[in-house]
Every structure is written in C-alpha cells, then in structure tokens.
Design an enzyme around this catalytic site. Sequence first.
Site, PDB file in Angstrom:
ATOM      1  N   ARG A  48       0.813  -1.217   0.000  1.00 48.03           N
ATOM      2  CA  ARG A  48       0.000   0.000   0.000  1.00 48.03           C
ATOM      3  C   ARG A  48       0.847   1.267   0.000  1.00 48.03           C
ATOM      4  O   ARG A  48       0.339   2.360  -0.252  1.00 48.03           O
ATOM      5  CB  ARG A  48      -0.959  -0.031   1.203  1.00 48.03           C
ATOM      6  CG  ARG A  48      -1.936   1.128   1.255  1.00 48.03           C
ATOM      7  CD  ARG A  48      -3.043   0.890   2.265  1.00 48.03           C
ATOM      8  NE  ARG A  48      -2.535   0.632   3.596  1.00 48.03           N
ATOM      9  CZ  ARG A  48      -2.152   1.577   4.476  1.00 48.03           C
ATOM     10  NH1 ARG A  48      -2.185   2.856   4.130  1.00 48.03           N
ATOM     11  NH2 ARG A  48      -1.739   1.240   5.677  1.00 48.03           N
ATOM     12  N   TYR A 102     -13.622  13.227 -19.816  1.00 49.39           N
ATOM     13  CA  TYR A 102     -14.104  11.860 -19.635  1.00 49.39           C
ATOM     14  C   TYR A 102     -15.263  11.869 -18.645  1.00 49.39           C
ATOM     15  O   TYR A 102     -15.220  12.551 -17.617  1.00 49.39           O
ATOM     16  CB  TYR A 102     -12.955  10.999 -19.121  1.00 49.39           C
ATOM     17  CG  TYR A 102     -13.364   9.648 -18.594  1.00 49.39           C
ATOM     18  CD1 TYR A 102     -14.099   8.757 -19.372  1.00 49.39           C
ATOM     19  CD2 TYR A 102     -13.008   9.260 -17.301  1.00 49.39           C
ATOM     20  CE1 TYR A 102     -14.472   7.517 -18.881  1.00 49.39           C
ATOM     21  CE2 TYR A 102     -13.374   8.018 -16.807  1.00 49.39           C
ATOM     22  CZ  TYR A 102     -14.105   7.159 -17.599  1.00 49.39           C
ATOM     23  OH  TYR A 102     -14.477   5.936 -17.112  1.00 49.39           O
ATOM     24  N   ASP A 174      -5.056  14.826 -18.079  1.00 47.98           N
ATOM     25  CA  ASP A 174      -5.317  13.426 -18.402  1.00 47.98           C
ATOM     26  C   ASP A 174      -4.742  13.200 -19.799  1.00 47.98           C
ATOM     27  O   ASP A 174      -5.274  13.688 -20.789  1.00 47.98           O
ATOM     28  CB  ASP A 174      -6.819  13.150 -18.382  1.00 47.98           C
ATOM     29  CG  ASP A 174      -7.158  11.684 -18.640  1.00 47.98           C
ATOM     30  OD1 ASP A 174      -6.321  10.974 -19.245  1.00 47.98           O
ATOM     31  OD2 ASP A 174      -8.256  11.252 -18.259  1.00 47.98           O
ATOM     32  N   LYS A 199      -5.321   1.651 -20.608  1.00 48.75           N
ATOM     33  CA  LYS A 199      -5.463   1.865 -22.042  1.00 48.75           C
ATOM     34  C   LYS A 199      -4.163   1.588 -22.793  1.00 48.75           C
ATOM     35  O   LYS A 199      -3.756   0.439 -22.905  1.00 48.75           O
ATOM     36  CB  LYS A 199      -5.980   3.294 -22.272  1.00 48.75           C
ATOM     37  CG  LYS A 199      -7.184   3.673 -21.424  1.00 48.75           C
ATOM     38  CD  LYS A 199      -8.355   2.715 -21.560  1.00 48.75           C
ATOM     39  CE  LYS A 199      -9.646   3.216 -20.934  1.00 48.75           C
ATOM     40  NZ  LYS A 199      -9.618   3.420 -19.489  1.00 48.75           N
TER      41      LYS A 199
END
Length: 388
Positions: A48, A102, A174, A199
Amino acid sequence: MNSNKKGLNTICTHVGELEDKQYRGAVSPLYMSSSYAYEDVDVKRYPRYFNTPNQEGLCKKVAALEHAEAALIFGSGMAAVSTALMAFLKAGEHVVLQQTLYGGTYNLVHEEFSKYGIEYTFTKGWAAKDFEAEIKDNTKVIYIETPSNPLLTITDLEAVAALAQNNGLVSMIDNTFASPVNQNPIDFGIDIVIHSATKYMGGHSDICAGAVASNTQNIDRIFQLAKNFGGSLSDYTVWLLERSIKTMGIRVRAQNENALAMAQFLEKNDDIVKVYYPGLPHHQDHDIAKRQMKGFGGMVSFELKPGIDSSKFQKALQLIKPSMSLAGVESTLLSPAKTSHALMSAEVRESQGIADGLIRFSVGIEEVDDLKADILQAIKKVKLHPLS
C-alpha cells in the site's frame, strides 16, 4: 546516461526492469510478497506504500516515459485522477476543469467535490482564454484533457501551462488518449500528468491500472494521500503492465497510422456525416495538435447518417468489437452516451456536443483494409434491413 535521453522503445523495454540476480533471466522477476522484513533493511516495503520491488521498477519506467522525476502506479485511472486532484484541493478551494472531459472524471467532480467543500467550474470551451475566464481568488488547480474523450478536442498545453504558472496554480492533464508515445505534457510546462494505464500502456484489454507522473515534490504530496486512500496495484498486475509497456511504442505508432487511414476513409463515406480526428487538416484544432503531438493517436469518433441505426450498425460488425474500453491491439467501438458518458445527464452531453448517435472508435493494429471492409458491410446490412 539519463533515461530521459534514451529512445522511446529503449525506455519502454529497459528502464525500470529488475535484475534477476539468481537465475539471470531476461525479464524482470515477479515478487509476489505482501509482507516484507522491517528490521535491518534500507526500505520498509509494504504494497500500500507503492514501494514493492515491482512497483518501484514500473514507476521508474513511467516517469522516464513522461520525462518526469517520479511517478506512482494506481489500481485504476480514476484512482489516479481522484488522488491527484484531492491531494491539491481542500475545503474552500476551487478547481477549473475543461468542459470536454471523460465522463468518469466529470461524475467524480459533480458527485463528490461538494461533499468536501471543494468548489469547481467547468469551462465553456477548451482554449486558454476559457480557463482564464474562470480563475477565482481561491482557484488552486487547472485540469485539462487532450485529446479529449470522446470528441478529440485539443487544448494548447503551452498556453495553459503558462496561464497556470502566471497565476500560481497547479496544472494537471489526463494524457490517456495521447499516451506518452504521442505527447509529453511536462515538456510544455504542465505540472502533473495522469493516465488510465488500462489503455495504451496496458494495450491488451486485460489490465486495469492508473498512473501519475510529475516532479518529486508533487509525487510525494500525492503519495501522502494515496497511502491513505489505498489505491495501490497488485504486483502481478504491475508485472504484467511492465511487460505490456515494452511494446507500447510499436503498438501506438501502428495505431496512429491505422487511425489516420480510417479517419480519411470515414470522412469520404456518404453514410458518415461527421468525423472527429485531430490528424485531419480540417479538424478545428489540427494546428495545435501538429505543434504538440508526435502522432495523432489511435482514437477516432464519428456520426452515422440519420436513418442508419447506431445500435444495429454495431451489432452488424463482424471484426470490430462493440466493447466498453479502448486502446487494445484489437479494434473496438462504443456509444459514449450509453457507456463512458452515461453518468452525465442528456443535457450535459448535448452541451458538450456528444450526440446519442456518436460512435467512439478505438483503432487497433489489424490490416486497415479489413477494418474498412467490416464497416462497409455493417452499414450495407443495416441499410438493406433497417427494421431487422
């Protein structure tokens, strides 16, 4: 030698790889442990905390690809987006966001920010002047997306970066649709670069991940929140992503070439009324795209002629897959109104120019002639049997 000075494919293949000291294998070994020693060690590792061996190696690769000092890898693109934004915003502060975003990012801001007392404004356009018009005394962040999802608008990176710097603001982008192959925003002055690594970095439709790259100071600030939000990635997925990035340069350049060919093909088809692709000379932002992009990307959007049902057209395809995501080696397409931007109201979609009949086309690496033939046969089938 500075990793940023190496060629793209060399960075993709070698930077951040882990040495197999025991067996001297050619690829990075996978360290699956979720528990590491804490006594008498240089680094206290914990998944983490984004510092397992595989996580550290992949972060170095992403940083090098984006010409950044450091990077973090997350469990999804939205984990990267939300953590980066929240790390630089608190109650009473304001963020200016690009209008064409988005749908998931829009929904995050619209649904969650008011709960934290964070103010926000969506611009009326995507030029630097549109962002400047919305800056307030309490503004802290400017957030952009270029090329945008799904209409492929292009925002001037240099102009927005200068605006942010002149006003003491943090600029975020982004960069998913461009990928590091086609665009490196940090070179134009943008502070923080975000990716849905699902992606183009993943590229095979089998990985879910996100990434953030910036200078060391910014990444440390994001990390302080990220370790509390817990959006880390499993080491097996980290290993798969590091493997996938090795071919990203080759894949994306092939997709660039195919997408341009498909955009040119679609705009000449009488059954297509509009094509969105920044590589086309008549695209409204073509000159900006030429200035800041090395390739125009693998995404094309288009609208079918009225009377040709979008849903039936998609069902008639034989090669191209109607599918929810994008950027795989296989060609896929979808209706943004039903998927990526479904969380937006119809009114908001309309204000952004996202028509119900809009199709977002993620062009893969297949032979272009086969993709063309599939689209032609699907259109023909729907026109011959419109009621079926």
